[in-house]
Scaffold this active site. Structure first.
Site, PDB file in Angstrom:
ATOM      1  N   SER A  40      67.370  35.636   2.459  1.00 35.34           N
ATOM      2  CA  SER A  40      68.649  34.919   2.486  1.00 35.34           C
ATOM      3  C   SER A  40      69.582  35.366   1.365  1.00 35.34           C
ATOM      4  CB  SER A  40      68.403  33.413   2.362  1.00 35.34           C
ATOM      5  OG  SER A  40      67.666  32.929   3.455  1.00 35.34           O
ATOM      6  N   HIS A  73      71.800  36.368   7.338  1.00 35.25           N
ATOM      7  CA  HIS A  73      70.879  37.373   7.862  1.00 35.25           C
ATOM      8  C   HIS A  73      71.622  38.193   8.925  1.00 35.25           C
ATOM      9  CE1 HIS A  73      67.056  35.763   6.112  1.00 35.25           C
ATOM     10  NE2 HIS A  73      67.849  34.711   5.978  1.00 35.25           N
ATOM     11  N   HIS A  97      62.431  33.620  11.424  1.00 37.87           N
ATOM     12  CA  HIS A  97      61.782  32.454  10.838  1.00 37.87           C
ATOM     13  C   HIS A  97      61.088  31.606  11.912  1.00 37.87           C
ATOM     14  CE1 HIS A  97      65.100  33.505   8.093  1.00 37.87           C
ATOM     15  NE2 HIS A  97      64.332  33.052   7.124  1.00 37.87           N
ATOM     16  N   TYR A  99      61.107  28.419  12.001  1.00 35.86           N
ATOM     17  CA  TYR A  99      61.955  27.287  12.378  1.00 35.86           C
ATOM     18  C   TYR A  99      63.051  27.671  13.378  1.00 35.86           C
ATOM     19  CZ  TYR A  99      65.151  29.081   8.747  1.00 35.86           C
ATOM     20  OH  TYR A  99      65.975  29.862   7.977  1.00 35.86           O
ATOM     21  N   GLU A 100      63.263  28.970  13.604  1.00 33.55           N
ATOM     22  CA  GLU A 100      64.226  29.388  14.618  1.00 33.55           C
ATOM     23  C   GLU A 100      63.668  29.217  16.035  1.00 33.55           C
ATOM     24  OE1 GLU A 100      66.676  33.066  13.564  1.00 33.55           O
ATOM     25  OE2 GLU A 100      65.002  33.217  12.151  1.00 33.55           O
ATOM     26  N   ALA A 127      64.490  34.013  -0.816  1.00 36.21           N
ATOM     27  CA  ALA A 127      65.000  32.949  -1.675  1.00 36.21           C
ATOM     28  C   ALA A 127      64.031  31.777  -1.630  1.00 36.21           C
ATOM     29  CB  ALA A 127      66.383  32.516  -1.212  1.00 36.21           C
ATOM     30  N   MET A 231      60.634  29.109   3.171  1.00 38.90           N
ATOM     31  CA  MET A 231      60.360  28.962   4.604  1.00 38.90           C
ATOM     32  C   MET A 231      60.068  30.290   5.293  1.00 38.90           C
ATOM     33  SD  MET A 231      63.531  26.385   5.414  1.00 38.90           S
ATOM     34  CE  MET A 231      63.974  25.080   4.252  1.00 38.90           C
ATOM     35  N   SER A 232      59.586  31.283   4.552  1.00 38.02           N
ATOM     36  CA  SER A 232      59.380  32.603   5.152  1.00 38.02           C
ATOM     37  C   SER A 232      58.329  33.369   4.356  1.00 38.02           C
ATOM     38  CB  SER A 232      60.706  33.376   5.160  1.00 38.02           C
ATOM     39  OG  SER A 232      61.153  33.598   3.829  1.00 38.02           O
ATOM     40  N   ASN A 255      67.396  27.445  -6.307  1.00 37.14           N
ATOM     41  CA  ASN A 255      67.651  26.015  -6.516  1.00 37.14           C
ATOM     42  C   ASN A 255      66.423  25.356  -7.135  1.00 37.14           C
ATOM     43  OD1 ASN A 255      66.697  26.464  -3.517  1.00 37.14           O
ATOM     44  ND2 ASN A 255      66.048  24.385  -4.062  1.00 37.14           N
ATOM     45  N   HIS A 284      72.165  24.553   1.667  1.00 39.29           N
ATOM     46  CA  HIS A 284      71.888  25.936   2.080  1.00 39.29           C
ATOM     47  C   HIS A 284      73.027  26.880   1.719  1.00 39.29           C
ATOM     48  CE1 HIS A 284      69.870  29.127   4.237  1.00 39.29           C
ATOM     49  NE2 HIS A 284      70.977  29.382   4.907  1.00 39.29           N
TER      50      HIS A 284
END
Length: 309
Positions: A40, A73, A97, A99-100, A127, A231-232, A255, A284
């Site tokens: 990201s 992306h 990902h 979640y996609e 990230a 998340m990846s 963050n 995000h």
């Protein structure tokens, strides 16, 4: 248009995709030695390869690839020569990902293609949020280990029939992150005069997303020994390890994870109510913005590491 092929994971499907790319590249670029996954906000890493030699493919035109749908992306493969040593390199400018809505075999499909093309080293960037006080936003984590939360539930990219042409049925992950590559990462940071302490070894926690962690989940992950959470990254790394590819993971801390217990509504807890100072929720857009602002540091670090390989 690329040929239409089944989405089932088979040796034939990987060969079709690898051949599609190989036929459209020069002999030098068709045998990349290094692959880089740009996370990201880190798509600027594609600028590390020389423009005159660059060849790009959108994911949609490559057999077996799915589309990247997340802001930040771009969704393309870029082939070129990187660094003073002109290393033949392929970059994933944007990743897939869980979640996609993609399964882990779709997410990790490109790694198998990289192996067939001759990739020996994978540099994964991404990230993540910090679980530790000592990890500040803008710091870079050099992965030494990971914790896969979905893996505890049997969600693993190696589930199902093994692909013996790539690796063994049971793959050990205790030595996943190549020691020599980690040493080179720190040497590169020193060569670039990074601020002392701004690059640290870290343990990555993989969570499925797309929601950021609850406060209780963040405290739990911290208690497991995790340093950063995202998340990846882990699915691709597992498949790369299965393929016998050397791995380096570089994570930009974008963050601070919100872990503080929420303000009490219990009147018996009056003192906590009166003195409470909350943490801002994760955004995000801010994650992407920090990735862009730190892209130059990450770009220079990756380029220098490759020059040390």
């Amino acid at each position: 248009m690329p040929p239409q092929v089944s989405t089932d994971e088979t040796d034939e499907l990987f060969t079709v995709a690898a051949d599609y790319l190989r036929k459209r590249l020069t002999p030098e670029l068709s045998q990349p030695k290094v692959a880089i996954i740009c996370g990201s906000g880190l798509g600027g890493l594609v600028d590390t390869i020389e423009e005159t030699d660059k060849v790009e493919f959108s994911y949609e035109e490559i057999p077996g690839f799915v589309s990247s749908t997340v802001p930040g992306h771009a969704g393309k493969l870029a082939f070129g020569l990187l660094g003073k040593n002109k290393m033949p390199t392929v970059l994933m400018v944007g990743r897939f990902h869980f979640y996609e809505g993609y399964n882990l075999k779709q997410i990790t499909f490109p790694i198998r293609i990289f192996k067939l093309l001759g990739v020996e080293t994978l540099i994964v960037t991404g990230a993540a949020g910090s679980l530790r006080e000592e990890f500040e936003t803008g710091d870079i984590g050099v992965l030494s280990d990971h914790i896969s939360i979905p893996g505890f539930c049997g969600v693993n990219p190696l589930s199902g029939p093994n692909l013996p042409a790539f690796g063994p049925r049971f793959t050990a992950l205790s030595d996943t992150y190549d020691y020599e590559l980690r040493v080179k990462a720190f040497k590169a940071a020193q060569k670039l005069n990074f601020t002392p302490g701004s690059i640290k070894e870290s343990i990555y926690c993989f969570a499925g997303g797309p929601t950021y962690e609850t406060r209780a989940e963040a405290r739990f992950l911290k208690s497991t020994g995790g340093d950063v959470v995202g998340m990846s990254t882990v699915p691709e790394i597992i498949v790369a390890k299965h393929c016998g590819i050397k791995i380096l993971g570089l994570i930009l801390v974008t963050n601070k994870v919100v872990e503080k217990k929420p303000k009490s509504a219990d009147p018996m807890n009056y003192q906590q109510m009166m003195n409470y100072q909350d943490q801002e929720p994760v955004n995000h857009e801010e994650v992407i913005a920090l990735g862009v602002s730190k892209a130059k540091d990450m770009k220079n670090l990756v380029k220098t590491i490759i020059e040390l390989i």
